[in-house]
Each structure stands twice: as C-alpha cells, then as structure tokens.
Scaffold this motif. Structure first.
Motif, mmCIF file in Angstrom:
data_model
loop_
_atom_site.group_PDB
_atom_site.id
_atom_site.type_symbol
_atom_site.label_atom_id
_atom_site.label_comp_id
_atom_site.label_asym_id
_atom_site.label_seq_id
_atom_site.Cartn_x
_atom_site.Cartn_y
_atom_site.Cartn_z
ATOM 1 N N ALA A 91 0.865 -1.192 0.000
ATOM 2 C CA ALA A 91 0.000 0.000 0.000
ATOM 3 C C ALA A 91 0.896 1.234 0.000
ATOM 4 C CB ALA A 91 -0.904 -0.005 1.238
ATOM 5 N N PHE A 92 0.262 2.400 -0.061
ATOM 6 C CA PHE A 92 1.056 3.643 -0.032
ATOM 7 C C PHE A 92 1.424 4.038 1.391
ATOM 8 C CE2 PHE A 92 -2.229 6.552 1.451
ATOM 9 C CZ PHE A 92 -3.409 5.913 1.083
ATOM 10 N N ASP A 96 1.835 -0.930 9.706
ATOM 11 C CA ASP A 96 1.361 -0.513 11.031
ATOM 12 C C ASP A 96 0.281 0.565 10.943
ATOM 13 O OD1 ASP A 96 3.131 1.353 10.022
ATOM 14 O OD2 ASP A 96 4.037 1.824 11.958
ATOM 15 N N GLU A 97 0.003 1.047 9.746
ATOM 16 C CA GLU A 97 -1.011 2.104 9.568
ATOM 17 C C GLU A 97 -2.247 1.593 8.818
ATOM 18 O OE1 GLU A 97 1.546 6.140 8.966
ATOM 19 O OE2 GLU A 97 1.786 4.598 7.443
ATOM 20 N N ILE A 98 -2.399 0.282 8.796
ATOM 21 C CA ILE A 98 -3.520 -0.305 8.051
ATOM 22 C C ILE A 98 -4.847 0.221 8.596
ATOM 23 C CG2 ILE A 98 -4.761 -2.468 7.611
ATOM 24 C CD1 ILE A 98 -1.941 -3.803 7.709
ATOM 25 N N LEU A 100 -8.460 0.335 9.883
ATOM 26 C CA LEU A 100 -9.350 -0.600 10.577
ATOM 27 C C LEU A 100 -10.793 -0.159 10.386
ATOM 28 C CD1 LEU A 100 -7.312 -1.048 13.858
ATOM 29 C CD2 LEU A 100 -7.341 -2.516 11.846
ATOM 30 N N ASP A 177 -8.737 6.090 1.915
ATOM 31 C CA ASP A 177 -8.724 7.264 1.013
ATOM 32 C C ASP A 177 -8.470 6.919 -0.457
ATOM 33 O OD1 ASP A 177 -9.082 8.933 3.221
ATOM 34 O OD2 ASP A 177 -6.921 9.196 3.500
ATOM 35 N N TYR A 240 -6.626 7.168 -8.145
ATOM 36 C CA TYR A 240 -5.493 7.914 -7.588
ATOM 37 C C TYR A 240 -4.243 7.744 -8.440
ATOM 38 C CZ TYR A 240 -1.847 9.977 -5.020
ATOM 39 O OH TYR A 240 -0.765 10.790 -4.718
ATOM 40 N N ILE B 10 -15.346 7.787 5.444
ATOM 41 C CA ILE B 10 -13.896 7.556 5.423
ATOM 42 C C ILE B 10 -13.256 8.140 6.684
ATOM 43 C CG2 ILE B 10 -11.748 8.233 4.262
ATOM 44 C CD1 ILE B 10 -13.370 7.999 1.607
ATOM 45 N N PHE B 13 -14.000 5.901 9.572
ATOM 46 C CA PHE B 13 -13.257 4.644 9.509
ATOM 47 C C PHE B 13 -11.772 4.848 9.774
ATOM 48 C CE2 PHE B 13 -16.767 2.292 8.731
ATOM 49 C CZ PHE B 13 -17.412 2.499 7.519
ATOM 50 N N THR B 14 -11.215 5.932 9.234
ATOM 51 C CA THR B 14 -9.775 6.130 9.402
ATOM 52 C C THR B 14 -9.430 6.570 10.814
ATOM 53 O OG1 THR B 14 -10.049 8.304 8.441
ATOM 54 C CG2 THR B 14 -9.189 6.591 6.997
ATOM 55 N N GLY B 27 -4.068 -0.731 14.184
ATOM 56 C CA GLY B 27 -3.422 0.204 13.259
ATOM 57 C C GLY B 27 -3.208 1.564 13.893
ATOM 58 N N LYS B 28 -2.075 2.158 13.571
ATOM 59 C CA LYS B 28 -1.815 3.529 14.019
ATOM 60 C C LYS B 28 -2.492 4.472 13.041
ATOM 61 C CE LYS B 28 2.954 2.513 15.334
ATOM 62 N NZ LYS B 28 4.335 2.805 14.901
ATOM 63 N N MET B 30 -2.721 7.116 10.224
ATOM 64 C CA MET B 30 -1.785 7.353 9.138
ATOM 65 C C MET B 30 -1.114 8.723 9.308
ATOM 66 S SD MET B 30 -2.503 7.079 5.054
ATOM 67 C CE MET B 30 -3.777 5.843 5.228
ATOM 68 N N LYS B 31 0.197 8.752 9.172
ATOM 69 C CA LYS B 31 0.917 10.035 9.272
ATOM 70 C C LYS B 31 0.914 10.688 7.895
ATOM 71 C CE LYS B 31 3.654 8.629 13.182
ATOM 72 N NZ LYS B 31 4.764 7.755 13.541
ATOM 73 N N MET B 32 -0.006 11.652 7.772
ATOM 74 C CA MET B 32 -0.300 12.214 6.455
ATOM 75 C C MET B 32 0.856 13.023 5.852
ATOM 76 S SD MET B 32 -3.177 11.095 5.710
ATOM 77 C CE MET B 32 -4.757 10.518 6.264
ATOM 78 N N GLU B 34 4.006 12.309 6.099
ATOM 79 C CA GLU B 34 5.189 11.476 5.821
ATOM 80 C C GLU B 34 5.214 11.064 4.347
ATOM 81 O OE1 GLU B 34 5.301 8.040 8.263
ATOM 82 O OE2 GLU B 34 6.226 9.106 9.939
ATOM 83 N N MET B 36 5.164 8.821 1.067
ATOM 84 C CA MET B 36 4.448 7.570 0.764
ATOM 85 C C MET B 36 5.392 6.387 0.763
ATOM 86 S SD MET B 36 1.913 8.076 -2.394
ATOM 87 C CE MET B 36 0.721 9.377 -2.407
ATOM 88 N N ARG B 37 4.813 5.213 0.992
ATOM 89 C CA ARG B 37 5.553 3.951 0.854
ATOM 90 C C ARG B 37 5.367 3.424 -0.577
ATOM 91 N NH1 ARG B 37 6.392 0.908 5.617
ATOM 92 N NH2 ARG B 37 6.857 2.316 7.328
ATOM 93 N N LYS B 47 1.719 10.716 2.120
ATOM 94 C CA LYS B 47 0.541 9.855 2.322
ATOM 95 C C LYS B 47 -0.758 10.659 2.265
ATOM 96 C CE LYS B 47 3.278 6.880 5.289
ATOM 97 N NZ LYS B 47 3.633 6.619 6.702
ATOM 98 N N ASP B 49 -1.501 13.049 0.443
ATOM 99 C CA ASP B 49 -1.880 13.468 -0.918
ATOM 100 C C ASP B 49 -3.069 12.664 -1.431
ATOM 101 O OD1 ASP B 49 0.280 15.113 -0.756
ATOM 102 O OD2 ASP B 49 1.520 14.014 -2.218
ATOM 103 N N VAL B 50 -3.172 11.408 -0.987
ATOM 104 C CA VAL B 50 -4.253 10.543 -1.487
ATOM 105 C C VAL B 50 -5.605 11.076 -1.012
ATOM 106 C CG1 VAL B 50 -5.156 8.183 -1.565
ATOM 107 C CG2 VAL B 50 -2.695 8.564 -1.533
ATOM 108 N N ARG B 51 -5.679 11.479 0.268
ATOM 109 C CA ARG B 51 -6.949 12.017 0.780
ATOM 110 C C ARG B 51 -7.317 13.321 0.053
ATOM 111 N NH1 ARG B 51 -8.050 12.383 7.078
ATOM 112 N NH2 ARG B 51 -8.093 10.154 6.678
#
Lengths: 252, 75
Positions: A91-92, A96-98, A100, A177, A240, B10, B13-14, B27-28, B30-32, B34, B36-37, B47, B49-51
């Motif tokens: 994922a992007f 650990d940030e999945i 839920l 997102d 996206y 969203i 849920f997030t 899940g932690k 998301m650190k927006m 940071e 992207m992976r 990260k 940017d997607v939202r």
C-alpha cells in the motif's frame, strides 16, 4: 517460393484479410504508443504540456485495451499448493497504519446509475452466493504473488443492485482514502469478485477488510481494498494512481 | 455517489475506532505528512496526498453524477 513485394502480396489477398492485417498493424502501433504513455508513470517529465499529451495517448490506449478485452478469456487459476506464503502486503502506507473498519457498523454505499441505492451490511453481503479463486496478483512494481480469495461474483452483485450495465464505469472509494475505477466489461468478467475472505478466513485488515475487489485480469492497483462506496457512471472517474499518470485500463 | 457521505464515512473509519477481525495488530493513525511507501510514488508524494486527491475528485464528480442521475430518472 517466389519472393513478392508486400504491396503485391496484399493486393492478391481478399479484402477481409487485408483489413485484418491493417487492423493488426494499427493495434501494434497503438500498443507501442501505449507503452510510451506508461512511461509517464515513471516521472519521465513533469512538464504540463508533455503530461497532457501522454495522458491523451494513455486514454486512447485504454480504448484499444478495452476493445481487445475478451469477456470470456479467463486469467490462469492455480492449485492451492501454489499459494505464496506469506502473501505480500502492499500500500502507499506502512503495515502498522492499516485502516481498521468496524465490521458491525459497516455499510457499503451504492450510488449512481443503479436501481437500488440502499446501503449493504456485511451480513447481507456474506449471504450472497460465494465462489473462490486461486489466482496471481501482478503488481506494476514488478512482483507477483498467488493467493486464494472468496466472495461474490461482481456481476451477480451488480445485477442485485440493478446496475445499469450499459454504463461505462464502476468507481470505488475506500476507507484508506484510495479510489479507483474499472470498465464495465471487466466488472462483469466472471473472475471479477467482490471478496470477503482470504485463504478461507475473513479478509484480514492487511488484505482489505471488509472487502476487496479482486480482478485477476488487471494489475494490482486496480484491485481496491477497504471499499466503502461504489458507483456506476458514464463519467470518467479515473483513480489515484491513474490520475498520476499510470495507465487506467491496466489489464488484459 | 454522495461525496460528503463517503468522506464522512472515510473520516470515521480512518479514525481507527470500532471492531475488526480478531488477532490483528491495532493500526496507528496514518501520518499524512510522511512520504508515501511503495515503488509507485514520486519522491515528493506524501501519504496525505491521497486524501486530498480523493476529496478533489469527489467534488469534481458530484455535479456530473447528479446531472447524470437526474437524466436517468427522467427516462
């Protein structure tokens, strides 16, 4: 055999065959342009003008791929012994940030060109006829993995909600997102599944709980996870990664 | 689609509250801000940017889909 020029050879053939050969040449040229367009996903240039041209070519390539797509040609299926363990997470964001999702309060929102727009709960979705597949997930990053997914054929679900299957697109928004969309022909393909289970267990969060659209005829980024809403439309919804320059159709 | 409803869903849920399948790590958020992976990104992408892109897309699609749905209802 006596050698003859291409023009003479073609002239000797039936008009039907000539049209067929011309079409193949046209497709080959089109696919070459499509390959060039894919380079836009590699950050070839950020120049706006170049990006517009490449996007146009990529959209044209989508049309060619859609035209070539066969609704009856199946992706290869594998025995369970071929399953990749562990199946990779991708994922992007980090594992650990999945995202839920609360399965108890979850409702799938349905919008657009459909007859029944009521939201669906998970028990209602689980009650639909289920099927399984062991197929290869192919990532645009260059890796692939085989997994077992189970769920309802998406065509069955589209029929249940009274979707206008003459519309061009089905779009998805996700709890993490992410958003993407697919062509209607792929949505109706017999191997396109709205999946709720992975390896016979309820889909874990890292693979997209509560549901993932599994499309073995498309690249991995066209398989959205954590879907919370879907819509049927004739307006191009993009996605996206697609809006960043990756090819929209991205399938076979 | 009703984008506001989807965005609200969203956001809920997030936030990471509620039940999920057992035995999974929590899940932690998301650190927006940071990077992207993954290998699909450009180096400058974050990260969050997607939202932002999803919200922009929802705003663009809403009027078009409202018109489309209204046209279909008239038929």
């Amino acid at each position: 055999m006596k050698k003859r020029s291409m023009a003479t050879s073609l002239a000797d053939q039936s008009p039907k065959l000539v049209r067929s050969i011309e079409r193949r040449l046209f497709l080959r040229q089109g696919l070459s342009l499509g390959a060039l367009a894919l380079l836009s996903g590699c950050d070839l240039t950020d120049d706006e003008g170049v990006q517009k041209v490449l996007t146009g070519i990529s959209r044209w390539n989508d049309g060619v791929q859609g035209w070539l797509f066969s609704s009856t040609k199946l992706a290869p299926e594998f025995p369970e012994s071929a399953i990749t363990k562990p199946f990779p997470f991708n994922a992007f964001y980090g594992e650990d940030e999945i995202t839920l999702v609360d399965g108890n309060s979850y409702k799938l929102e349905i919008e657009g060109l459909v007859r029944e727009k009521r939201p669906w709960t998970l028990p209602e979705l689980y009650a639909l006829p289920q099927t399984s597949q062991v197929t290869r997930h192919i990532c645009v990053e260059g890796w692939s993995a085989i997994g077992k997914w189970s769920g309802v054929r998406f065509s069955v679900f589209l029929e249940r909600i009274g979707a206008d299957t003459t519309a061009k697109y089905v779009g998805f928004t996700c709890a993490d997102d992410y958003y993407t969309s697919v062509d209607m022909a792929t949505a109706l393909h017999p191997q396109t599944l709205l999946t709720f289970r992975y390896a016979d267990e309820i889909l874990p969060p890292k693979y997209g709980f509560p549901m993932k659209l599994r499309i073995p005829t498309k690249l991995g980024f066209k398989n959205p996870k954590h879907i919370v809403a879907m819509f049927v439309t004739n307006e191009y919804p993009g996605g996206y990664w697609e809006d960043q320059g990756y090819n929209w159709f991205s399938g076979s | 689609m009703k984008p506001l409803r989807a965005i609200a869903a969203i956001a809920i849920f997030t936030a990471g509250s509620g039940a999920y399948p057992a035995d999974e790590p929590v899940g932690k958020p998301m650190k927006m801000d940071e990077p992207m992976r993954g290998e699909m990104k450009r180096k400058t992408m974050k990260k969050g940017d997607v939202r932002k892109a999803a919200e922009k897309k929802a705003r663009e699609m809403k009027p078009m889909m409202d018109k489309e749905t209204a046209r279909a209802a008239k038929k």
